[in-house]
Design a protein around this motif. Sequence first.
Motif, PDB file in Angstrom:
ATOM      1  N   LEU A 115      52.602   0.166  71.104  1.00  5.36           N
ATOM      2  CA  LEU A 115      52.847  -0.330  69.743  1.00  5.36           C
ATOM      3  C   LEU A 115      51.592  -0.276  68.872  1.00  5.36           C
ATOM      4  O   LEU A 115      51.691  -0.193  67.657  1.00  5.36           O
ATOM      5  CB  LEU A 115      53.379  -1.761  69.791  1.00  5.36           C
ATOM      6  N   LYS A 116      50.418  -0.320  69.500  1.00  6.27           N
ATOM      7  CA  LYS A 116      49.160  -0.297  68.757  1.00  6.27           C
ATOM      8  C   LYS A 116      48.672   1.124  68.471  1.00  6.27           C
ATOM      9  O   LYS A 116      47.692   1.297  67.759  1.00  6.27           O
ATOM     10  CB  LYS A 116      48.080  -1.061  69.540  1.00  6.27           C
ATOM     11  N   ARG A 125      53.205   8.224  70.272  1.00  2.00           N
ATOM     12  CA  ARG A 125      53.519   6.785  70.306  1.00  2.00           C
ATOM     13  C   ARG A 125      54.923   6.554  70.872  1.00  2.00           C
ATOM     14  O   ARG A 125      55.123   5.698  71.724  1.00  2.00           O
ATOM     15  CB  ARG A 125      53.409   6.203  68.895  1.00  2.00           C
ATOM     16  N   GLU A 126      55.879   7.336  70.411  1.00  2.00           N
ATOM     17  CA  GLU A 126      57.266   7.194  70.897  1.00  2.00           C
ATOM     18  C   GLU A 126      57.351   7.506  72.390  1.00  2.00           C
ATOM     19  O   GLU A 126      58.032   6.803  73.142  1.00  2.00           O
ATOM     20  CB  GLU A 126      58.208   8.109  70.106  1.00  2.00           C
ATOM     21  N   MET A 150      55.943   4.620  74.250  1.00  2.00           N
ATOM     22  CA  MET A 150      56.876   3.491  74.220  1.00  2.00           C
ATOM     23  C   MET A 150      58.015   3.705  75.215  1.00  2.00           C
ATOM     24  O   MET A 150      58.412   2.767  75.920  1.00  2.00           O
ATOM     25  CB  MET A 150      57.415   3.285  72.803  1.00  2.00           C
ATOM     26  N   ASP A 199      66.906   0.431  74.388  1.00  2.00           N
ATOM     27  CA  ASP A 199      65.942   1.197  73.602  1.00  2.00           C
ATOM     28  C   ASP A 199      65.474   2.475  74.298  1.00  2.00           C
ATOM     29  O   ASP A 199      64.665   3.217  73.744  1.00  2.00           O
ATOM     30  CB  ASP A 199      64.730   0.321  73.270  1.00  2.00           C
ATOM     31  N   LYS A 215      50.236   5.910  64.006  1.00  2.77           N
ATOM     32  CA  LYS A 215      51.511   6.559  63.694  1.00  2.77           C
ATOM     33  C   LYS A 215      51.491   7.181  62.297  1.00  2.77           C
ATOM     34  O   LYS A 215      52.510   7.244  61.614  1.00  2.77           O
ATOM     35  CB  LYS A 215      52.653   5.562  63.838  1.00  2.77           C
ATOM     36  N   ARG A 233      53.090   9.944  65.876  1.00  7.30           N
ATOM     37  CA  ARG A 233      54.374   9.240  66.057  1.00  7.30           C
ATOM     38  C   ARG A 233      55.070   9.704  67.339  1.00  7.30           C
ATOM     39  O   ARG A 233      55.644   8.897  68.073  1.00  7.30           O
ATOM     40  CB  ARG A 233      55.273   9.441  64.839  1.00  7.30           C
TER      41      ARG A 233
END
Length: 125
Positions: A3-4, A16-17, A20, A84, A7, A13
């Motif tokens: 999350l940090k 990051r995805e 996650m 998710d 992005k 992004r």
Amino acid sequence: AALKMPKSTSAERERREAAMQDGLKKAVSVPLSLAEKVNSLWPVLSEMATCGNLACKSDLQVAAKALELGVFGAHYNIIINLKDIKEQEFNDKARMKAFDLLDQAKRNTVQVLELIDKREELVKE
């Protein structure tokens, strides 16, 4: 940590995805492993229900419900994190395994409680 991650760009992004999704898979694997471990204890509890001291009946009953509750909690932790996760195959397999483990725990709880009750009835006769 994911999350940090930055992005600002499309590449950031995407990274990051991906991070996650990896984190969510780990968040599913831990309670899945826990539920499997807990379910491995049923043979021991069944043996105690079959051969153990009947003066410990309530301890065995509570132990059976505690094991079932452990799997119940793990199951719902898995399900909430799966919502998710985008990889459908992983999602389907983990969901099926979570429901199977919960079903096993429910069946084993009933079995252990019935074993204890049957033994107690035999002693009364």
